[in-house]
Design a protein around this motif. Structure first.
Motif, PDB file in Angstrom:
ATOM      1  N   GLY A  30       7.507  43.044  53.688  1.00 58.13           N
ATOM      2  CA  GLY A  30       6.706  43.902  54.555  1.00 58.13           C
ATOM      3  C   GLY A  30       5.221  43.774  54.311  1.00 58.13           C
ATOM      4  O   GLY A  30       4.421  43.760  55.251  1.00 58.13           O
ATOM      5  N   THR A  34       2.409  41.076  57.349  1.00 56.07           N
ATOM      6  CA  THR A  34       1.301  41.606  58.143  1.00 56.07           C
ATOM      7  C   THR A  34      -0.057  41.031  57.727  1.00 56.07           C
ATOM      8  O   THR A  34      -1.076  41.417  58.285  1.00 56.07           O
ATOM      9  N   ARG A  35      -0.052  40.095  56.792  1.00 56.47           N
ATOM     10  CA  ARG A  35      -1.311  39.508  56.314  1.00 56.47           C
ATOM     11  C   ARG A  35      -1.889  38.539  57.329  1.00 56.47           C
ATOM     12  O   ARG A  35      -1.175  37.823  58.018  1.00 56.47           O
ATOM     13  N   GLU A  36      -3.201  38.525  57.362  1.00 56.44           N
ATOM     14  CA  GLU A  36      -3.917  37.571  58.215  1.00 56.44           C
ATOM     15  C   GLU A  36      -3.765  36.170  57.649  1.00 56.44           C
ATOM     16  O   GLU A  36      -3.679  35.979  56.435  1.00 56.44           O
ATOM     17  N   GLN A  43       5.642  34.126  59.245  1.00 59.99           N
ATOM     18  CA  GLN A  43       5.477  35.516  59.673  1.00 59.99           C
ATOM     19  C   GLN A  43       6.682  35.974  60.500  1.00 59.99           C
ATOM     20  O   GLN A  43       7.225  37.051  60.272  1.00 59.99           O
ATOM     21  N   PHE A  47       9.283  38.969  59.511  1.00 56.15           N
ATOM     22  CA  PHE A  47       9.523  40.107  60.407  1.00 56.15           C
ATOM     23  C   PHE A  47      11.015  40.239  60.718  1.00 56.15           C
ATOM     24  O   PHE A  47      11.568  41.346  60.675  1.00 56.15           O
ATOM     25  N   ARG A 109       8.569  52.051  65.539  1.00 59.10           N
ATOM     26  CA  ARG A 109       7.411  51.185  65.738  1.00 59.10           C
ATOM     27  C   ARG A 109       7.795  49.922  66.510  1.00 59.10           C
ATOM     28  O   ARG A 109       7.122  49.511  67.438  1.00 59.10           O
ATOM     29  N   GLN A 140       3.763  53.179  63.359  1.00 55.42           N
ATOM     30  CA  GLN A 140       3.227  52.152  62.465  1.00 55.42           C
ATOM     31  C   GLN A 140       2.427  52.792  61.334  1.00 55.42           C
ATOM     32  O   GLN A 140       2.565  52.414  60.166  1.00 55.42           O
ATOM     33  N   TYR A 144       3.460  52.673  57.406  1.00 53.52           N
ATOM     34  CA  TYR A 144       2.554  52.164  56.377  1.00 53.52           C
ATOM     35  C   TYR A 144       2.329  53.214  55.282  1.00 53.52           C
ATOM     36  O   TYR A 144       2.416  52.908  54.087  1.00 53.52           O
TER      37      TYR A 144
END
Length: 181
Positions: A30, A34-36, A43, A47, A109, A140, A144
């Motif tokens: 998780g 979600t990292r750039e 990714q 997910f 979400r 979301q 988080y």
């Protein structure tokens, strides 16, 4: 007389360690997904893994909670201070609350965001929730915040376990150790 004559029953231990393993797999997935700058295939894989493991885990969390309500845990050691017993009880209530909140907020979400949950889609379950950016953003944020609280609480839980195992050397750790044989 020993501090705690018995540990948790085998089903409670199996629930505990199975759910612990799944959660410990889901947290890094998780946080990473979600990292750039992550490659799209990695990714997507994270997910899919995270969403579908959440779907599989949710019924086990509910079953674990039902088992806990019908099979009370063994008493905490008499030598344990009352304030620690109260914190232990509160932390378990919070853990169960977060373990239920996380899949529900994650589901909300994803579905409110209009995204698939592959396992549920494959099983023929409908989305159950209409697409809503407002609801998706709220879920979301809740997911988080819940994840950060869960990480903090699990850190406390592991620290308390190590305290019992290494410092107090009481029967708490062996009472929940995975069943053998």
């Amino acid at each position: 007389m020993p501090d705690r004559p018995q540990g948790y029953r085998v089903p409670a231990r199996m629930f505990h360690w199975g759910i612990a393993l799944a959660v410990l797999l889901m947290i890094p997935a998780g946080l990473t997904m979600t990292r750039e700058g992550l490659s799209r295939p990695l990714q997507d894989t994270l997910f899919i893994f995270h969403k579908n493991l959440g779907v599989l885990l949710f019924p086990f969390i509910l079953a674990r909670l039902a088992y806990r309500l019908t099979h009370p845990p063994p008493p905490l050691p008499d030598s344990m201070p009352d304030w620690q017993k109260r914190i232990a009880r509160l932390s378990h209530v919070l853990l169960y609350t977060l373990l239920i909140l996380m899949p529900l907020s994650g589901f909300t979400r994803v579905r409110a965001g209009g995204f698939p949950i592959e396992l549920l889609d494959w099983l023929g379950f409908g989305p159950w929730i209409g697409k809503s950016e407002t609801l998706a953003k709220m879920a979301q944020g809740l997911h988080y915040a819940g994840a950060m609280c869960l990480i903090a609480l699990l850190t406390l839980h592991v620290a308390a376990t190590l305290h019992h195992a290494l410092i107090r050397k009481d029967s708490v750790w062996p009472g929940m150790w995975p069943p053998r044989g």
